[in-house]
Enzyme design. Structure first.
Site, PDB file in Angstrom:
ATOM      1  N   CYS A 390     -64.568  17.849  34.775  1.00 28.47           N
ATOM      2  CA  CYS A 390     -64.346  16.469  35.042  1.00 28.47           C
ATOM      3  C   CYS A 390     -64.432  15.857  33.305  1.00 28.47           C
ATOM      4  O   CYS A 390     -63.507  16.197  32.639  1.00 28.47           O
ATOM      5  CB  CYS A 390     -65.247  15.590  35.730  1.00 28.47           C
ATOM      6  SG  CYS A 390     -64.636  13.959  36.287  1.00 28.47           S
ATOM      7  N   HIS A 516     -64.264  18.406  40.775  1.00 26.83           N
ATOM      8  CA  HIS A 516     -65.545  18.884  41.010  1.00 26.83           C
ATOM      9  C   HIS A 516     -65.523  19.814  41.763  1.00 26.83           C
ATOM     10  O   HIS A 516     -66.025  19.966  42.747  1.00 26.83           O
ATOM     11  CB  HIS A 516     -66.338  17.850  41.193  1.00 26.83           C
ATOM     12  CG  HIS A 516     -66.805  16.805  40.338  1.00 26.83           C
ATOM     13  ND1 HIS A 516     -67.752  16.607  39.613  1.00 26.83           N
ATOM     14  CD2 HIS A 516     -65.937  15.676  40.053  1.00 26.83           C
ATOM     15  CE1 HIS A 516     -67.627  15.612  38.882  1.00 26.83           C
ATOM     16  NE2 HIS A 516     -66.547  14.877  39.042  1.00 26.83           N
ATOM     17  N   GLU A 518     -67.796  22.272  41.956  1.00 30.98           N
ATOM     18  CA  GLU A 518     -69.379  22.443  42.751  1.00 30.98           C
ATOM     19  C   GLU A 518     -69.392  21.841  43.995  1.00 30.98           C
ATOM     20  O   GLU A 518     -70.290  22.425  44.789  1.00 30.98           O
ATOM     21  CB  GLU A 518     -70.214  22.112  41.430  1.00 30.98           C
ATOM     22  CG  GLU A 518     -70.367  20.463  41.154  1.00 30.98           C
ATOM     23  CD  GLU A 518     -69.312  19.877  40.389  1.00 30.98           C
ATOM     24  OE1 GLU A 518     -69.740  18.846  40.015  1.00 30.98           O
ATOM     25  OE2 GLU A 518     -68.310  20.354  40.145  1.00 30.98           O
TER      26      GLU A 518
END
Length: 550
Positions: A390, A516, A518
């Site tokens: 990001c 993102h 994750e």
């Protein structure tokens, strides 16, 4: 559980906490859900948060840790990240309800005239809204069990309406359809050399005053609880000794499902809900993951460069993503938390030279931005594996624009509205927005990868979906200049043409992503970008381990 052709009728488990916050209600809820799922039941977990923010999207990470984003674009509590990492099942807007959202909904209905002139009160209007939200997931017919975690501590003024709504539901739903698990602390007093049950007794008494008798008490403790003490807790708290569960501090949160199985938490829950299930929990995959996690054959050092590093929960999903990726690679990932503000002045290189990989984390605002840009430059020039997420990707673009493309004062218009080269800029549709909450590009979006690129190699396919949470984008006006200078956009959103991934070809591993990854990493399916980043860092570390320089 239901007749043939009938939708499932869900049963409800409520997890409350007492004595102190941060005891791990989310981990206990996730562990129980994992055990029930491993027995073949379909389970989901939701979190009720007592704060008045409508969602955590506008909260500073220092206040509440990271903001976790779901596929449908809900900005939610970080506990939903635990739910997904344990269960491997996506959550949604319906899995996180705050006091703010409840009051907002009730006030909206009142303004619309839905209450037909009634005096709007906490009971029944607020509690009815809470009950409706709790029952929403169960009404889909997808789940056998809905676990609801009540945020905060018993006795907190903010959580009283949630507790009252749960109390009412017990009677609304009837016998054997609800279960209350209360998590408390059994502290060890070093001076006396003993564990103390009094805080647990007080906590259970406070809960009973609100009309809820816990069915199971889970006791967080640093030391084993003797049988005699379990009997004492049971006696004073109106439960059977079998319903006093010991939750010892664990080496890793991923141990907790196995510890809870040993304590028979899932068996007790099923018995009390009158669910017949003689299936043993199948945790083979979970045990394999734990085996690799605890017996690494290599190790790497990753520098996580961010501006909120003092509170590690600010980057919870990233640190868990690195744990998952480490286990796959049978590698211990040592994370060095580096404040980007410390990389602005002096010889910042000294702080980065011992790293095998550099991850530049997401964030908002100007503070520490130059430190992140310096970290990117160091990774690029010294051929250190680099991963930007990001804002980390945006910093890679700014750094490349300034030092390679030749756009000396390039910046993001978020940080500098006057920059002559806004290589990162606000999307057109964002320019008229003044409200902050829930107005970013949020949730899952498609991304088309360039054939033969590093991203294609990492994902093993050309079309992916990843979750977003940002307002500023790569400015496509500069696209050709970047391509000509060697920074290649290898992931593009097929609908908007926005750049999602940039990478460098003449580098062992240099990738920046606007999304993102994750958020989607879990025990069963670690995020591919994290797995390959750790692998690249490992390759970079091997020469060093053999005693030669990098």
């Amino acid at each position: 559980m239901s007749g043939k052709g009938q939708p499932k009728t869900a049963k409800y488990i409520f997890v409350t906490g007492g004595v102190t916050s941060s005891l791990g209600k989310g981990i206990i809820a996730s562990s129980l859900a994992k055990l029930l799922q491993a027995r073949g039941l379909s389970v989901t977990i939701q979190k009720l948060d007592p704060y008045i923010n409508i969602d955590p999207g506008t909260l500073n990470p220092y206040e509440h840790g990271e903001c976790y984003v779901t596929n449908d674009g809900a900005e939610t509590d970080l506990d939903l990240g635990h739910y997904e990492r344990f269960l491997g099942v996506p959550t949604s807007q319906g899995n996180n309800i705050t006091t703010g959202r409840v009051y907002f909904n009730v006030i909206t209905k009142e303004r619309r005239g839905d209450y037909l002139g009634k005096t709007v009160q906490v009971v029944p209007h607020i509690t009815d809204e809470i009950k409706q939200n709790i029952l929403l997931l169960g009404a889909t017919g997808q789940y056998d069990i809905v676990i609801t975690e009540l945020g905060g501590c018993v006795g907190d003024i903010e959580s009283l309406p949630f507790i009252e709504a749960a109390r009412q539901l017990k009677w609304d739903l009837g016998e054997k359809n609800t279960l209350f698990i209360h998590l408390t602390l059994v502290p060890y007093i070093a001076a006396a050399g003993e564990l103390k049950t009094k805080p647990t007794q007080h906590s259970v008494r406070a809960l009973s005053e609100y009309g809820i008798q816990p069915d199971i008490i889970v006791c967080r403790t640093e030391h084993p609880i003797p049988q005699e003490m379990r009997r004492k807790i049971a006696l004073f708290c109106n439960v059977s000794p079998n319903d006093v569960i010991e939750a010892m501090d664990a080496e890793t949160i991923y141990d907790v499902p196995l510890l809870m199985r040993k304590e028979k938490l899932d068996q007790r829950a099923l018995y009390k809900l009158d669910i017949y299930n003689d299936k043993d929990a199948d945790l083979e995959q979970w045990k394999n993951f734990l085996g690799k996690l605890k017996n690494p054959t290599e190790q790497v050092t990753i520098g996580l460069v961010g501006k909120y590093v003092e509170l590690k929960d600010s980057y919870k999903s990233i640190s868990e993503g690195l744990i998952h990726a480490g286990a796959v690679n049978e590698t211990k990932v040592n994370v060095i938390w580096i404040s980007s503000e410390n990389l602005v002045e002096g010889d910042y290189r000294k702080k980065l030279e011992s790293l095998d990989g550099i991850l530049v984390a997401p964030g908002f605002g100007e503070r520490g931005i130059e430190g992140k840009i310096n970290a990117v430059r160091y990774a690029r020039e010294n051929k250190i594996p680099f991963f930007g997420i990001c804002l980390g990707m945006q910093c890679a673009v700014i750094e490349y624009a300034r030092n390679v493309v030749g756009l000396e004062d390039a910046h993001s218009s978020e940080m500098n509205k006057e920059t002559p080269y806004p290589v990162i800029d606000l999307m057109e549709e964002q320019k008229s927005i003044t409200n902050k909450g829930g107005t970013m590009r949020l949730g899952a979006y498609s991304c088309k990868l360039e054939k033969g690129s590093l991203a294609h190699h990492v994902y093993g396919k050309l079309n992916i979906q990843e979750r977003h949470r940002h307002r500023y984008e790569f400015n496509n006006a500069y696209l050709e200049r970047f391509k000509n200078a060697g920074m290649v956009p290898t992931g593009i959103n097929p609908d908007s043409g926005l750049v999602e991934i940039v990478e460098l070809k003449d580098h062992p591993f240099f990738i920046g992503v606007q999304f993102h990854p994750e958020y989607k990493s879990n025990v069963a399916n670690p995020a591919p970008l994290f797995v390959h980043f750790v692998k690249a860092a490992l390759k970079n570390a091997i020469p060093l381990m053999k005693g030669t320089s990098k």
